[in-house]
Write an enzyme that holds these catalytic residues in place. Structure first.
Site, PDB file in Angstrom:
ATOM      1  N   ASP A  35     -26.249  -6.959 -88.811  1.00  0.00           N
ATOM      2  CA  ASP A  35     -26.572  -8.378 -88.724  1.00  0.00           C
ATOM      3  C   ASP A  35     -27.108  -8.909 -90.055  1.00  0.00           C
ATOM      4  O   ASP A  35     -27.636  -8.150 -90.866  1.00  0.00           O
ATOM      5  CB  ASP A  35     -27.617  -8.563 -87.607  1.00  0.00           C
ATOM      6  N   ASN A  37     -25.436 -11.000 -92.365  1.00  0.00           N
ATOM      7  CA  ASN A  37     -24.506 -11.281 -93.471  1.00  0.00           C
ATOM      8  C   ASN A  37     -24.558 -12.741 -93.898  1.00  0.00           C
ATOM      9  O   ASN A  37     -24.615 -13.059 -95.089  1.00  0.00           O
ATOM     10  CB  ASN A  37     -23.057 -10.979 -93.044  1.00  0.00           C
ATOM     11  N   ARG A  39     -26.860 -15.143 -93.346  1.00  0.00           N
ATOM     12  CA  ARG A  39     -28.124 -15.579 -93.956  1.00  0.00           C
ATOM     13  C   ARG A  39     -28.290 -14.998 -95.358  1.00  0.00           C
ATOM     14  O   ARG A  39     -28.789 -15.649 -96.260  1.00  0.00           O
ATOM     15  CB  ARG A  39     -29.301 -15.164 -93.065  1.00  0.00           C
ATOM     16  N   ARG A  48     -21.042 -18.277 -96.137  1.00  0.00           N
ATOM     17  CA  ARG A  48     -21.339 -17.199 -95.185  1.00  0.00           C
ATOM     18  C   ARG A  48     -20.355 -16.035 -95.308  1.00  0.00           C
ATOM     19  O   ARG A  48     -20.716 -14.871 -95.205  1.00  0.00           O
ATOM     20  CB  ARG A  48     -21.280 -17.739 -93.753  1.00  0.00           C
ATOM     21  N   HIS A  52     -20.106 -11.602 -95.354  1.00  0.00           N
ATOM     22  CA  HIS A  52     -19.270 -10.666 -94.594  1.00  0.00           C
ATOM     23  C   HIS A  52     -18.527  -9.723 -95.552  1.00  0.00           C
ATOM     24  O   HIS A  52     -18.335  -8.547 -95.266  1.00  0.00           O
ATOM     25  CB  HIS A  52     -18.257 -11.427 -93.720  1.00  0.00           C
ATOM     26  N   LEU A 146     -16.543  13.119 -89.182  1.00  0.00           N
ATOM     27  CA  LEU A 146     -17.221  11.935 -88.633  1.00  0.00           C
ATOM     28  C   LEU A 146     -16.228  10.965 -87.989  1.00  0.00           C
ATOM     29  O   LEU A 146     -15.187  10.655 -88.566  1.00  0.00           O
ATOM     30  CB  LEU A 146     -17.953  11.200 -89.765  1.00  0.00           C
ATOM     31  N   SER A 211     -27.994  -7.930 -78.035  1.00  0.00           N
ATOM     32  CA  SER A 211     -26.793  -8.764 -78.179  1.00  0.00           C
ATOM     33  C   SER A 211     -25.543  -8.194 -77.504  1.00  0.00           C
ATOM     34  O   SER A 211     -24.478  -8.105 -78.133  1.00  0.00           O
ATOM     35  CB  SER A 211     -26.513  -9.040 -79.665  1.00  0.00           C
ATOM     36  N   GLU A 222     -32.890   5.716 -79.240  1.00  0.00           N
ATOM     37  CA  GLU A 222     -34.043   5.282 -80.020  1.00  0.00           C
ATOM     38  C   GLU A 222     -33.619   4.039 -80.808  1.00  0.00           C
ATOM     39  O   GLU A 222     -32.525   4.005 -81.378  1.00  0.00           O
ATOM     40  CB  GLU A 222     -34.489   6.391 -80.981  1.00  0.00           C
TER      41      GLU A 222
HETATM   42  C1  FPP Z   1     -23.277 -10.436 -88.127  1.00  0.00           C
HETATM   43  O1  FPP Z   1     -23.931 -11.096 -89.170  1.00  0.00           O
HETATM   44  C2  FPP Z   1     -22.099  -9.763 -88.628  1.00  0.00           C
HETATM   45  C3  FPP Z   1     -20.834  -9.964 -88.175  1.00  0.00           C
HETATM   46  C4  FPP Z   1     -20.507 -10.866 -87.067  1.00  0.00           C
HETATM   47  C5  FPP Z   1     -19.696  -9.286 -88.821  1.00  0.00           C
HETATM   48  C6  FPP Z   1     -19.938  -7.896 -89.307  1.00  0.00           C
HETATM   49  C7  FPP Z   1     -18.747  -7.376 -89.994  1.00  0.00           C
HETATM   50  C8  FPP Z   1     -18.778  -6.670 -91.143  1.00  0.00           C
HETATM   51  C9  FPP Z   1     -20.044  -6.317 -91.834  1.00  0.00           C
HETATM   52  C10 FPP Z   1     -17.517  -6.178 -91.775  1.00  0.00           C
HETATM   53  C11 FPP Z   1     -16.848  -5.159 -90.950  1.00  0.00           C
HETATM   54  C12 FPP Z   1     -15.778  -4.481 -91.672  1.00  0.00           C
HETATM   55  C13 FPP Z   1     -14.572  -4.152 -91.158  1.00  0.00           C
HETATM   56  C14 FPP Z   1     -13.659  -3.389 -91.987  1.00  0.00           C
HETATM   57  C15 FPP Z   1     -14.135  -4.556 -89.803  1.00  0.00           C
HETATM   58  P1  FPP Z   1     -24.083 -12.668 -89.156  1.00  0.00           P
HETATM   59  O2  FPP Z   1     -23.148 -13.266 -90.119  1.00  0.00           O
HETATM   60  O3  FPP Z   1     -24.026 -13.162 -87.763  1.00  0.00           O
HETATM   61  O4  FPP Z   1     -25.519 -12.865 -89.708  1.00  0.00           O
HETATM   62  P2  FPP Z   1     -26.425 -14.152 -89.599  1.00  0.00           P
HETATM   63  O5  FPP Z   1     -27.273 -13.885 -88.399  1.00  0.00           O
HETATM   64  O6  FPP Z   1     -27.167 -14.116 -90.876  1.00  0.00           O
HETATM   65  O7  FPP Z   1     -25.579 -15.364 -89.458  1.00  0.00           O
END
Ligand code: FPP
Length: 255
Positions: A35, A37, A39, A48, A52, A146, A211, A222
């Site tokens: 979570d 990204n 912000r 935004r 990501h 893994l 969530s 944990e």
């Molecule tokens: C939540 O942060 C994050 C997501 C909804 C997307 C997460 C995805 C990635 C990190 C990339 C994944 C990579 C692949 C290859 C599939 P948010 O943007 O909701 O955070 P915020 O609460 O700050 O808005």
């Protein structure tokens, strides 16, 4: 001496924290709610989606960190069934990330014996997203290390409702009796089957909630939270989370 079976790379952040871990108490399955990204990007005056993108780059780093200490399954919450509510441009951007991530990283993932898996609904995902993920799954199918499990178009309540519908149908069809439905049997109807339940859940960005993520599977996990946003979450913090996990006494309701 480095006590881990899969140590590689000598300059990763937090080597010392990694070395201090007890090799006989490494969480088998670590799940992460990546979570913060959006912000993270907005704080830096970036759109935004830049968050990501940085978040995507962090996926490999943390995968390698998990692999290096002997974690067997790493599940990353990449897109929830609720994330479709976001603006179309952001959803489109997220759906294209696998097209960039896998071609770029697959050779290194293969070299490290990582196996890609997806937990979520294929229906609703664009063809190109599915193809990128499926190609990576196929390419790594023979690997034995893994399991890097992407929770993509995943939601736990939907998963459980679907499982309940299927189990009810099987009971109606005479395949099992209602009294035979126990925890082990129900788990087989979940999308995560046959993965083990997460031992450790990490959530970044300071939010203290689950969530709709693996509600059944997290029953005895944990939980570990950090204020850091996912793009700034480092190997060192990952090892610290595992250190903290190793200090916890898991009692599963017992004494
Ligand atoms: C939540 O942060 C994050 C997501 C909804 C997307 C997460 C995805 C990635 C990190 C990339 C994944 C990579 C692949 C290859 C599939 P948010 O943007 O909701 O955070 P915020 O609460 O700050 O808005």
């Amino acid at each position: 001496m480095i006590p881990f079976k899969k140590w590689f790379g000598s300059n990763t952040e937090g080597e010392e924290a990694a070395r201090s871990l007890a090799a006989d108490n490494i969480p088998n399955h670590v799940a992460v709610i990546m979570d913060g990204n959006g912000r993270w990007a907005q704080k830096r005056g970036l759109p935004r989606v830049a968050g990501h993108h940085s978040g995507m780059k962090n996926v490999k780093k943390i995968t390698m960190a998990a692999n290096s200490i002997g974690v067997n399954v790493l599940t990353l919450y990449a897109f929830s069934t609720e994330n479709w509510k976001r603006p179309k441009e952001e959803v489109d951007y997220l759906m294209k990330l696998p097209l960039e991530f896998f071609p770029k990283e697959i050779d290194e993932l293969v070299a490290n014996n990582v196996r890609i898996r997806m937990t979520g609904w294929q229906e609703g995902l664009p063809e190109y997203t599915l193809k990128a993920v499926q190609d990576a799954i196929d390419r790594t199918a023979g690997n034995t290390g893994l399991i890097l499990n992407f929770a993509l178009n995943y939601g736990s309540r939907k998963e459980m409702l679907r499982g309940i519908q299927q189990i009810a149908q099987d009971a109606l069809d005479g395949k099992l009796k209602p009294e035979e439905i126990d925890e082990a049997r129900f788990s087989k109807y979940l999308l995560t089957d046959p993965l083990p339940e997460p031992d450790l859940l990490i959530r970044t960005s300071g939010e203290l909630r689950i969530s709709n993520f693996m509600l059944w599977q997290l029953a005895y996990s944990e939980l570990w939270f950090t204020e850091l946003a996912w793009p700034e979450f480092t190997e060192e913090r990952f090892y610290e989370a595992v250190q903290e996990y190793q200090r916890r006494a898991r009692r599963y309701g017992g004494l």
